[in-house]
Design a protein around this motif. Structure first.
Motif, mmCIF file in Angstrom:
data_model
loop_
_atom_site.group_PDB
_atom_site.id
_atom_site.type_symbol
_atom_site.label_atom_id
_atom_site.label_comp_id
_atom_site.label_asym_id
_atom_site.label_seq_id
_atom_site.Cartn_x
_atom_site.Cartn_y
_atom_site.Cartn_z
ATOM 1 N N ASP A 85 -10.199 -121.323 -21.297
ATOM 2 C CA ASP A 85 -8.864 -121.918 -21.401
ATOM 3 C C ASP A 85 -8.210 -121.872 -20.032
ATOM 4 O O ASP A 85 -8.663 -121.145 -19.132
ATOM 5 C CB ASP A 85 -8.011 -121.179 -22.437
ATOM 6 C CG ASP A 85 -7.518 -119.846 -21.921
ATOM 7 O OD1 ASP A 85 -6.348 -119.763 -21.511
ATOM 8 O OD2 ASP A 85 -8.303 -118.873 -21.910
ATOM 9 N N VAL A 86 -7.170 -122.655 -19.867
ATOM 10 C CA VAL A 86 -6.476 -122.728 -18.578
ATOM 11 C C VAL A 86 -4.992 -122.379 -18.730
ATOM 12 O O VAL A 86 -4.163 -122.780 -17.925
ATOM 13 C CB VAL A 86 -6.631 -124.132 -17.942
ATOM 14 C CG1 VAL A 86 -8.065 -124.373 -17.524
ATOM 15 C CG2 VAL A 86 -6.163 -125.238 -18.896
ATOM 16 N N ALA A 87 -4.651 -121.626 -19.775
ATOM 17 C CA ALA A 87 -3.259 -121.258 -20.012
ATOM 18 C C ALA A 87 -2.764 -120.314 -18.924
ATOM 19 O O ALA A 87 -3.536 -119.569 -18.311
ATOM 20 C CB ALA A 87 -3.112 -120.601 -21.384
ATOM 21 N N SER A 88 -1.458 -120.301 -18.714
ATOM 22 C CA SER A 88 -0.870 -119.505 -17.636
ATOM 23 C C SER A 88 -0.676 -118.047 -18.009
ATOM 24 O O SER A 88 -0.188 -117.262 -17.204
ATOM 25 C CB SER A 88 0.467 -120.113 -17.218
ATOM 26 O OG SER A 88 1.358 -120.126 -18.317
ATOM 27 N N VAL A 89 -1.048 -117.663 -19.235
ATOM 28 C CA VAL A 89 -1.000 -116.272 -19.676
ATOM 29 C C VAL A 89 -2.373 -115.930 -20.244
ATOM 30 O O VAL A 89 -2.972 -116.732 -20.946
ATOM 31 C CB VAL A 89 0.093 -116.059 -20.745
ATOM 32 C CG1 VAL A 89 0.106 -114.618 -21.217
ATOM 33 C CG2 VAL A 89 1.463 -116.438 -20.180
ATOM 34 N N LYS A 90 -2.876 -114.726 -19.928
ATOM 35 C CA LYS A 90 -4.264 -114.432 -20.268
ATOM 36 C C LYS A 90 -4.440 -113.302 -21.286
ATOM 37 O O LYS A 90 -5.332 -113.340 -22.116
ATOM 38 C CB LYS A 90 -5.053 -114.081 -18.978
ATOM 39 C CG LYS A 90 -5.055 -115.211 -17.958
ATOM 40 C CD LYS A 90 -6.207 -116.163 -18.143
ATOM 41 C CE LYS A 90 -6.273 -116.945 -19.388
ATOM 42 N NZ LYS A 90 -5.481 -118.176 -19.411
ATOM 43 N N GLY A 91 -3.633 -112.248 -21.209
ATOM 44 C CA GLY A 91 -3.839 -111.100 -22.074
ATOM 45 C C GLY A 91 -3.626 -111.397 -23.542
ATOM 46 O O GLY A 91 -4.465 -111.059 -24.392
ATOM 47 N N GLY A 92 -2.500 -112.049 -23.860
ATOM 48 C CA GLY A 92 -2.162 -112.331 -25.257
ATOM 49 C C GLY A 92 -3.190 -113.184 -25.979
ATOM 50 O O GLY A 92 -3.666 -112.810 -27.062
ATOM 51 N N PRO A 93 -3.575 -114.343 -25.439
ATOM 52 C CA PRO A 93 -4.580 -115.178 -26.110
ATOM 53 C C PRO A 93 -5.895 -114.448 -26.354
ATOM 54 O O PRO A 93 -6.511 -114.612 -27.410
ATOM 55 C CB PRO A 93 -4.760 -116.356 -25.137
ATOM 56 C CG PRO A 93 -3.441 -116.470 -24.454
ATOM 57 C CD PRO A 93 -2.972 -115.047 -24.291
ATOM 58 N N ARG A 94 -6.325 -113.617 -25.402
ATOM 59 C CA ARG A 94 -7.593 -112.904 -25.617
ATOM 60 C C ARG A 94 -7.455 -111.909 -26.771
ATOM 61 O O ARG A 94 -8.360 -111.785 -27.599
ATOM 62 C CB ARG A 94 -8.024 -112.180 -24.344
ATOM 63 C CG ARG A 94 -9.331 -111.449 -24.585
ATOM 64 C CD ARG A 94 -9.989 -110.905 -23.353
ATOM 65 N NE ARG A 94 -11.303 -110.384 -23.739
ATOM 66 C CZ ARG A 94 -12.435 -111.071 -23.719
ATOM 67 N NH1 ARG A 94 -12.428 -112.329 -23.326
ATOM 68 N NH2 ARG A 94 -13.572 -110.521 -24.093
ATOM 69 N N ARG A 95 -6.326 -111.215 -26.834
ATOM 70 C CA ARG A 95 -6.146 -110.261 -27.940
ATOM 71 C C ARG A 95 -6.089 -110.988 -29.278
ATOM 72 O O ARG A 95 -6.583 -110.480 -30.293
ATOM 73 C CB ARG A 95 -4.893 -109.429 -27.692
ATOM 74 C CG ARG A 95 -5.091 -108.334 -26.641
ATOM 75 C CD ARG A 95 -3.904 -107.414 -26.530
ATOM 76 N NE ARG A 95 -2.816 -108.023 -25.790
ATOM 77 C CZ ARG A 95 -2.689 -107.994 -24.462
ATOM 78 N NH1 ARG A 95 -3.606 -107.388 -23.730
ATOM 79 N NH2 ARG A 95 -1.661 -108.562 -23.867
ATOM 80 N N GLU A 96 -5.502 -112.182 -29.293
ATOM 81 C CA GLU A 96 -5.483 -112.963 -30.532
ATOM 82 C C GLU A 96 -6.893 -113.354 -30.950
ATOM 83 O O GLU A 96 -7.240 -113.319 -32.142
ATOM 84 C CB GLU A 96 -4.626 -114.212 -30.342
ATOM 85 C CG GLU A 96 -3.125 -113.943 -30.223
ATOM 86 C CD GLU A 96 -2.344 -115.226 -30.044
ATOM 87 O OE1 GLU A 96 -2.664 -116.208 -30.737
ATOM 88 O OE2 GLU A 96 -1.433 -115.254 -29.205
ATOM 89 N N LEU A 97 -7.720 -113.735 -29.992
ATOM 90 C CA LEU A 97 -9.101 -114.095 -30.291
ATOM 91 C C LEU A 97 -9.882 -112.884 -30.806
ATOM 92 O O LEU A 97 -10.680 -112.996 -31.740
ATOM 93 C CB LEU A 97 -9.774 -114.665 -29.039
ATOM 94 C CG LEU A 97 -9.349 -116.078 -28.622
ATOM 95 C CD1 LEU A 97 -9.840 -116.386 -27.223
ATOM 96 C CD2 LEU A 97 -9.859 -117.113 -29.616
ATOM 97 N N GLU A 98 -9.666 -111.732 -30.199
ATOM 98 C CA GLU A 98 -10.341 -110.517 -30.647
ATOM 99 C C GLU A 98 -9.954 -110.185 -32.087
ATOM 100 O O GLU A 98 -10.798 -109.770 -32.891
ATOM 101 C CB GLU A 98 -9.999 -109.355 -29.718
ATOM 102 C CG GLU A 98 -10.638 -109.473 -28.340
ATOM 103 C CD GLU A 98 -10.110 -108.437 -27.364
ATOM 104 O OE1 GLU A 98 -9.056 -107.826 -27.673
ATOM 105 O OE2 GLU A 98 -10.738 -108.240 -26.310
#
Length: 361
Positions: A85-98
């Motif tokens: 992904d190319v979103a400007s925030v990285k930590g939150g989306p990864r935790r959602e995927l986990e």
């Protein structure tokens, strides 16, 4: 990389698609807005047709709040061999995927540090990322093949890869991107009800500070909603500086000499700390800050004038390191500020005067 899918045909997604398509990659475009897909297709960014099988790389270019859902849907459908992904925030989306229990070995979070005040496919360009940092946030689980695909994407877009931890990235962009957006908007908001006489005095300083305040509010609500904690921390520190600065300014109006001295000291302190921080901003080509000198030239607002002054600088054998234009209010003229190496100032000024330019001291 021979095939790719771009999910989300806004500024970033369409720009990446244009860069890939321009280098021979077959790009399949996906968006919930059919009109945006048609526009991106017409620009040459790719095709509306779905791929016949898994593509090499799926690029998810949607707002941070929608990243996890879009990635999950793409992964479950077997859209690609690798996902980012190319979103400007990285930590939150990864935790959602986990939290969704997905196998994330085939995924890497990324963020190209490039953009414009305008959004949508019509604002896109194939060279948007050229020379800009592109952050990659791999983890121990990230498959090497996916990391290599991400690096190939960065190379094809002619960006510069930067590897970071996801949460460190979010704290960094809170400082260098998200907070500046809010501060710019706050300063610009002061102009909304300002007297017309004051607005007519706007010069280059206020234009520089408020440039990004023209950005799409809806897009920034999405971004800030995904990174509120780190942004609030930076703003809190700025608020403390503002409180101290207000007190220092009020002290300058005091009848007591001691209070006035304290006020001067407080103002000088924040200005000097600002000097020190500004000096750390990378200069040209990402190198350390360079101390360029300015050659200011009066220029008329008519076709060909900029080309002419650049050509004349070239004839003088001087490289223009950077350029800014300060427009004159109510006049068809302005000052073009040519940034050059200090040793070139005298020669360039003399050469331009010989060619009829009005060089300002």
């Amino acid at each position: 990389m021979r095939t790719a899918a771009v999910i989300g045909t806004g500024l970033i997604g369409t720009s990446a698609a244009l860069a890939l398509a321009g280098r021979g990659v077959v790009v399949h475009l996906v968006d919930h807005d059919a009109e945006r897909v048609r526009t991106a297709t017409a620009l040459g960014a790719g095709t509306e047709e779905p791929p016949e099988g898994p593509v090499d790389l799926a690029i998810v270019a949607v707002p941070p709040a929608r990243v996890a859902g879009a990635l999950a849907a793409a992964m479950e459908s077997g859209l690609a061999r690798g996902y980012l992904d190319v979103a400007s925030v990285k930590g939150g989306p990864r935790r959602e995927l986990e939290a969704l229990g997905l196998d994330l070995s085939g995924y890497i979070g990324t963020h190209p540090m490039a953009g414009k005040e305008r959004s949508g496919p019509l604002a896109a360009s194939a060279d948007l990322f050229e020379g800009s940092p592109w952050v990659l946030t791999p983890t121990r689980d990230t498959d090497t093949e996916v990391l290599n695909l991400a690096l190939e994407l960065v190379a094809l877009c002619r960006a510069v890869p930067v590897v970071m931890d996801a949460d460190a990235h979010d704290r960094a962009v809170a400082l260098v991107s998200h907070t500046p957006q809010l501060v710019s908007s706050m300063v610009a908001a002061r102009l909304r009800e300002a007297d017309e006489t004051a607005v007519r005095l706007c010069g280059q300083g206020i234009r520089d500070v408020t440039r990004i305040a023209a950005s799409d509010p809806r897009m920034w609500v999405d971004i800030l909603s995904a990174n509120p904690g780190p942004v609030a921390e930076v703003l809190s520190a700025i608020a403390a500086d503002l409180d101290e600065t207000v007190r220092a300014l009020r002290a300058l109006t005091s009848a007591e000499a001691g209070e006035r001295r304290e006020g001067v000291s407080g103002i000088e302190d924040v200005l000097r700390r600002g000097n020190a921080g500004r000096a750390r901003v990378p200069g040209k080509h990402g190198a350390g800050p360079a101390a360029y000198e300015v050659v200011a030239v009066l220029i008329s607002d008519r076709p060909g004038e900029l080309a002419r002054i650049f050509a004349d600088a070239g004839r003088a054998g001087v490289n223009i390191e950077d350029v800014r234009i300060e427009h004159a209010t109510g006049q068809q003229a302005g000052l073009v500020q040519l940034m050059v190496e200090p040793a070139a100032v005298t020669a360039l000024g003399a050469s331009l005067r010989e060619r009829g330019w009005s060089v300002r001291p």
